[in-house]
Design a protein around this motif. Structure first.
Motif, PDB file in Angstrom:
ATOM      1  N   ARG A  29       0.885  -1.162   0.000  1.00 60.65           N
ATOM      2  CA  ARG A  29       0.000   0.000   0.000  1.00 60.65           C
ATOM      3  C   ARG A  29       0.924   1.214   0.000  1.00 60.65           C
ATOM      4  O   ARG A  29       1.481   1.572   1.045  1.00 60.65           O
ATOM      5  CB  ARG A  29      -0.896  -0.009   1.232  1.00 60.65           C
ATOM      6  CG  ARG A  29      -1.821   1.200   1.322  1.00 60.65           C
ATOM      7  CD  ARG A  29      -2.613   1.214   2.605  1.00 60.65           C
ATOM      8  NE  ARG A  29      -1.714   1.286   3.742  1.00 60.65           N
ATOM      9  CZ  ARG A  29      -2.006   0.850   4.958  1.00 60.65           C
ATOM     10  NH1 ARG A  29      -3.167   0.298   5.211  1.00 60.65           N
ATOM     11  NH2 ARG A  29      -1.141   0.950   5.955  1.00 60.65           N
ATOM     12  N   GLY A  30       1.114   1.792  -1.171  1.00 65.26           N
ATOM     13  CA  GLY A  30       2.078   2.879  -1.262  1.00 65.26           C
ATOM     14  C   GLY A  30       3.449   2.360  -0.867  1.00 65.26           C
ATOM     15  O   GLY A  30       3.952   1.399  -1.436  1.00 65.26           O
ATOM     16  N   LYS A  31       4.049   2.962   0.157  1.00 69.41           N
ATOM     17  CA  LYS A  31       5.360   2.519   0.649  1.00 69.41           C
ATOM     18  C   LYS A  31       5.255   1.475   1.752  1.00 69.41           C
ATOM     19  O   LYS A  31       6.267   0.938   2.198  1.00 69.41           O
ATOM     20  CB  LYS A  31       6.156   3.719   1.154  1.00 69.41           C
ATOM     21  CG  LYS A  31       6.540   4.681   0.064  1.00 69.41           C
ATOM     22  CD  LYS A  31       7.370   5.817   0.602  1.00 69.41           C
ATOM     23  CE  LYS A  31       7.743   6.764  -0.542  1.00 69.41           C
ATOM     24  NZ  LYS A  31       8.595   7.851  -0.078  1.00 69.41           N
ATOM     25  N   ASP A  32       4.056   1.159   2.197  1.00 63.82           N
ATOM     26  CA  ASP A  32       3.842   0.172   3.251  1.00 63.82           C
ATOM     27  C   ASP A  32       3.930  -1.230   2.657  1.00 63.82           C
ATOM     28  O   ASP A  32       3.388  -1.489   1.573  1.00 63.82           O
ATOM     29  CB  ASP A  32       2.476   0.351   3.908  1.00 63.82           C
ATOM     30  CG  ASP A  32       2.288   1.743   4.476  1.00 63.82           C
ATOM     31  OD1 ASP A  32       3.297   2.415   4.767  1.00 63.82           O
ATOM     32  OD2 ASP A  32       1.123   2.154   4.618  1.00 63.82           O
ATOM     33  N   VAL A  33       4.593  -2.131   3.374  1.00 63.25           N
ATOM     34  CA  VAL A  33       4.796  -3.500   2.893  1.00 63.25           C
ATOM     35  C   VAL A  33       4.586  -4.475   4.041  1.00 63.25           C
ATOM     36  O   VAL A  33       5.003  -4.213   5.173  1.00 63.25           O
ATOM     37  CB  VAL A  33       6.235  -3.679   2.346  1.00 63.25           C
ATOM     38  CG1 VAL A  33       6.491  -5.117   1.938  1.00 63.25           C
ATOM     39  CG2 VAL A  33       6.496  -2.752   1.177  1.00 63.25           C
ATOM     40  N   ALA A  34       3.952  -5.602   3.735  1.00 58.86           N
ATOM     41  CA  ALA A  34       3.824  -6.703   4.691  1.00 58.86           C
ATOM     42  C   ALA A  34       4.015  -8.002   3.918  1.00 58.86           C
ATOM     43  O   ALA A  34       3.468  -8.181   2.835  1.00 58.86           O
ATOM     44  CB  ALA A  34       2.463  -6.687   5.372  1.00 58.86           C
ATOM     45  N   GLU A  35       4.820  -8.901   4.477  1.00 55.71           N
ATOM     46  CA  GLU A  35       5.101 -10.172   3.823  1.00 55.71           C
ATOM     47  C   GLU A  35       4.836 -11.323   4.775  1.00 55.71           C
ATOM     48  O   GLU A  35       5.155 -11.241   5.959  1.00 55.71           O
ATOM     49  CB  GLU A  35       6.563 -10.222   3.368  1.00 55.71           C
ATOM     50  CG  GLU A  35       6.885  -9.177   2.321  1.00 55.71           C
ATOM     51  CD  GLU A  35       8.348  -9.140   1.949  1.00 55.71           C
ATOM     52  OE1 GLU A  35       9.190  -9.625   2.751  1.00 55.71           O
ATOM     53  OE2 GLU A  35       8.661  -8.624   0.878  1.00 55.71           O
ATOM     54  N   GLY A  36       4.247 -12.383   4.238  1.00 54.13           N
ATOM     55  CA  GLY A  36       3.957 -13.562   5.033  1.00 54.13           C
ATOM     56  C   GLY A  36       4.036 -14.807   4.189  1.00 54.13           C
ATOM     57  O   GLY A  36       4.336 -14.748   2.991  1.00 54.13           O
TER      58      GLY A  36
END
Length: 82
Positions: A29-36
């Motif tokens: 989301r824009g510059k936000d990142v989440a990885e799983g």
């Protein structure tokens, strides 16, 4: 951080890790990142997401696990062609 930006999800093909079939998943989301990773459904790394948002992403992974695995299968076929 603009929470009104579109949330995008991408995923890998299926691979083996610790003897299990896995898929890596990334939310942006824009510059936000989440990885799983699936099948565990836990966010392993995140930047810019709140704890509440991460809990929501983990819930989504749990609910959509089977569907994401189904969508990941064709990616393995494409890799075989290359």
């Amino acid at each position: 951080m603009n929470r009104n930006e579109e949330l995008k999800m991408t995923h890998s093909g299926i691979y083996k890790s610790d003897g299990k079939r896995c898929v890596s998943v990334r939310f942006e989301r824009g510059k936000d990142v989440a990885e799983g990773r699936l099948p565990w459904g836990k966010i392993e790394r995140s930047e810019g997401f709140t704890a509440e948002e991460i809990a929501g992403l983990e819930s989504y992974l749990e609910q959509k696990c089977d569907e994401i695995f189904e969508n990941a299968k064709p990616l393995n076929d494409i890799r075989r062609l290359l």
